[in-house]
Every structure is written in C-alpha cells, then in structure tokens.
Design a protein around this motif. Structure first.
Motif, PDB file in Angstrom:
ATOM      1  N   SER A 169       1.228 -12.051  34.888  1.00  0.00           N
ATOM      2  CA  SER A 169       2.603 -11.873  34.432  1.00  0.00           C
ATOM      3  C   SER A 169       3.479 -13.065  34.832  1.00  0.00           C
ATOM      4  O   SER A 169       3.126 -13.875  35.688  1.00  0.00           O
ATOM      5  N   ASP A 170       4.646 -13.129  34.214  1.00  0.00           N
ATOM      6  CA  ASP A 170       5.602 -14.190  34.526  1.00  0.00           C
ATOM      7  C   ASP A 170       6.026 -14.150  35.988  1.00  0.00           C
ATOM      8  O   ASP A 170       6.281 -15.193  36.590  1.00  0.00           O
TER       9      ASP A 170
ATOM     10  N   ASP B  58       4.516  -6.548  37.109  1.00  0.00           N
ATOM     11  CA  ASP B  58       5.723  -7.337  36.925  1.00  0.00           C
ATOM     12  C   ASP B  58       6.791  -7.077  37.976  1.00  0.00           C
ATOM     13  O   ASP B  58       7.958  -7.375  37.783  1.00  0.00           O
TER      14      ASP B  58
ATOM     15  N   GLY C  23      11.334  -9.126  38.607  1.00  0.00           N
ATOM     16  CA  GLY C  23      11.258 -10.090  37.517  1.00  0.00           C
ATOM     17  C   GLY C  23      11.069 -11.475  38.089  1.00  0.00           C
ATOM     18  O   GLY C  23      11.094 -11.672  39.303  1.00  0.00           O
TER      19      GLY C  23
END
Length: 92
Positions: free
Chosen positions: A2-3, A44, A59
């Motif tokens: 994931s980011d 995430d 995030g």
C-alpha cells in the motif's frame, strides 16, 4: 504494498527530524528502546499504544499521524511509532 508502507519505507531520520525535530526523534528512540510497543498493522493503517497514549497512522504522510497525548503536532510518541513501523514494514 500500500501507499502507506511505500511512504514509510521512504522515510529516514532526516525526514522525521524535518517534520518533528532532533530532540523529539531522540526521545522517540529512547522510548522505543525502553519499551517496544505492540503494533497493530493493517494494509493501509497502523496503530500502537506508547506511554498510555494511542498513536495512529491512517494514510501516507505525516499529516495522517495522530496521538492522544496533549502535545499539539509532532511528539516523541509519533516519532517512536514511525521508527517501530519502519522496522516492521513489509519489504518489497
């Protein structure tokens, strides 16, 4: 990956110092060495409890970090969380 985890891998001590400061990073390192937190990892997001406060990363980016301690903005708890997460982050 994931980011969030890609972002974490890109962070180093210099980027954490630029966001917080060198003193907070050192305090975070000492806190982490004295009592490593149990991390709760998801694809995430991540969270932990350090010194009785809850830290969350929801995030990619420093603006997605929160801590329930009374310090406004960056704190040594969040520095400790970042360092702990970097060592626990999945490798590509």
């Amino acid at each position: 990956m994931s980011d969030v985890w890609k972002w974490l891998q890109a962070q180093d001590e210099e980027s954490i110092i630029a966001w917080a400061n060198k003193g907070l990073l050192r305090r975070g390192q000492k806190t982490l060495a004295a009592s490593p937190p149990q991390l709760h990892l998801e694809a995430d997001r991540a969270s932990a409890q350090i010194d009785g406060f809850t830290q969350q990363l929801n995030g990619a980016g420093f603006n997605h970090l929160t801590c329930t301690c009374p310090t406004p903005g960056p704190c040594h708890h969040l520095c400790a969380l970042l360092l702990a997460l970097k060592s626990a982050a999945p490798k590509q």
